[in-house]
Motif scaffolding. Structure first.
Motif, short mmCIF file in Angstrom:
data_model
loop_
_atom_site.label_atom_id
_atom_site.label_comp_id
_atom_site.label_asym_id
_atom_site.label_seq_id
_atom_site.Cartn_x
_atom_site.Cartn_y
_atom_site.Cartn_z
N GLY A 12 5.48 -50.74 -48.63
CA GLY A 12 5.22 -49.73 -47.73
C GLY A 12 5.56 -50.49 -46.28
N GLY A 13 6.28 -51.28 -46.12
CA GLY A 13 6.74 -51.69 -44.83
C GLY A 13 5.84 -52.79 -44.30
N PRO A 14 6.07 -53.88 -44.59
CA PRO A 14 5.13 -54.99 -43.74
C PRO A 14 5.32 -55.10 -42.46
N LEU A 15 6.51 -54.93 -41.93
CA LEU A 15 6.56 -54.76 -40.38
C LEU A 15 5.57 -53.82 -39.89
N LYS A 16 5.76 -52.61 -40.45
CA LYS A 16 4.75 -51.38 -39.94
C LYS A 16 3.51 -51.95 -39.93
N LYS A 17 2.89 -52.63 -40.92
CA LYS A 17 1.46 -52.96 -41.26
C LYS A 17 1.19 -53.87 -40.13
N PRO B 130 1.42 -59.71 -47.44
CA PRO B 130 1.05 -59.86 -48.66
C PRO B 130 2.28 -60.23 -49.71
N ASP B 131 3.36 -59.70 -49.36
CA ASP B 131 4.72 -60.11 -50.22
C ASP B 131 5.29 -61.30 -49.65
N GLY B 132 4.64 -62.09 -48.93
CA GLY B 132 5.31 -63.40 -48.70
C GLY B 132 6.14 -63.32 -47.49
N SER B 133 6.66 -62.20 -46.75
CA SER B 133 7.43 -62.25 -45.63
C SER B 133 6.63 -62.57 -44.49
N TRP B 134 7.28 -62.90 -43.35
CA TRP B 134 6.84 -63.21 -41.86
C TRP B 134 7.34 -62.24 -41.02
#
Length: 142
Positions: free
Chosen positions: A56-61, A88-92
Motif C-alpha cells: 500500500g505504498g511504503p513511502l506514504k506510510k 516491512p517489505d524491506g525497502s528504505w
C-alpha cells in the motif's frame, strides 16, 4: 528538504510565555505545532505516488513528523517528511523518497513534499499562532 520559517510580531505572546512553567510551554508549543501541521502532512500523503501491491505504498506510510526542543527548551524544531525507518517489505523510503521528489538522471521528478508545503505554509503559520495563543491564554488563566 530543510525549510525554515520565522514568525515575528509575537511580543505579547512572549511576555505571557515568560510567566509560565517550562513543561507547560513545551506541551503547548508541541501540541500547537502538531495541530498546525496536520493539513500539510495530509496533503503530502495525498500527493505521494503510491506503488501498487500489498504494502500500500511504503513511502506514504513513512511520512510523518518529528519534534524536538534544543538549548534547554529555547528552540523548537519540527520536521515534516520522510522518517528514516525500514518498511516491512524491506525497502528504505528515506533513500528512494528524495529520488521520487527530485528525480534522477533516468527518472522525472514527481514532487509531493514541496507542492504540499507551498500550498499550506501560510495556513500552517496562522494555525500555529492561533492555537498557541489560545493555549497560552488558557494556561495564563490557571
Amino acid at each position: 528538504m530543510n525549510l525554515t520559517m520565522k514568525v515575528e510580531g509575537l511580543d505579547e505572546l512572549n511576555r505571557r510565555l515568560n510567566r509560565l512553567e517550562s513543561k507547560q510551554i513545551k506541551k503547548a508549543v508541541r501540541s500547537s505545532a502538531m495541530f498546525a501541521t496536520s493539513p500539510m502532512l495530509k496533503k503530502m500523503k495525498s500527493k505521494v505516488p503510491v506503488a501498487d501491491g500489498p504494502a500500500g505504498g511504503p513511502l506514504k506510510k513513512s511520512l510523518g513528523r518529528q519534534s524536538r526542543f534544543f538549548r534547554r527548551g529555547q528552540i523548537f524544531s519540527m520536521r515534516i517528511g520522510i522518517r528514516s525507518k525500514q518498511s516491512p517489505d524491506g525497502s528504505w523510503p528515506s533513500v528512494y523518497g528524495p529520488m521520487i521528489e527530485n528525480g534522477t538522471l533516468k527518472m522525472a521528478a514527481q514532487p509531493f513534499m514541496r507542492p504540499a508545503f507551498d500550498e499550506n505554509y501560510r495556513a500552517t503559520i496562522d494555525r500555529f499562532g492561533q492555537s498557541l495563543g489560545e493555549k497560552v491564554a488558557q494556561l495564563a488563566e490557571k
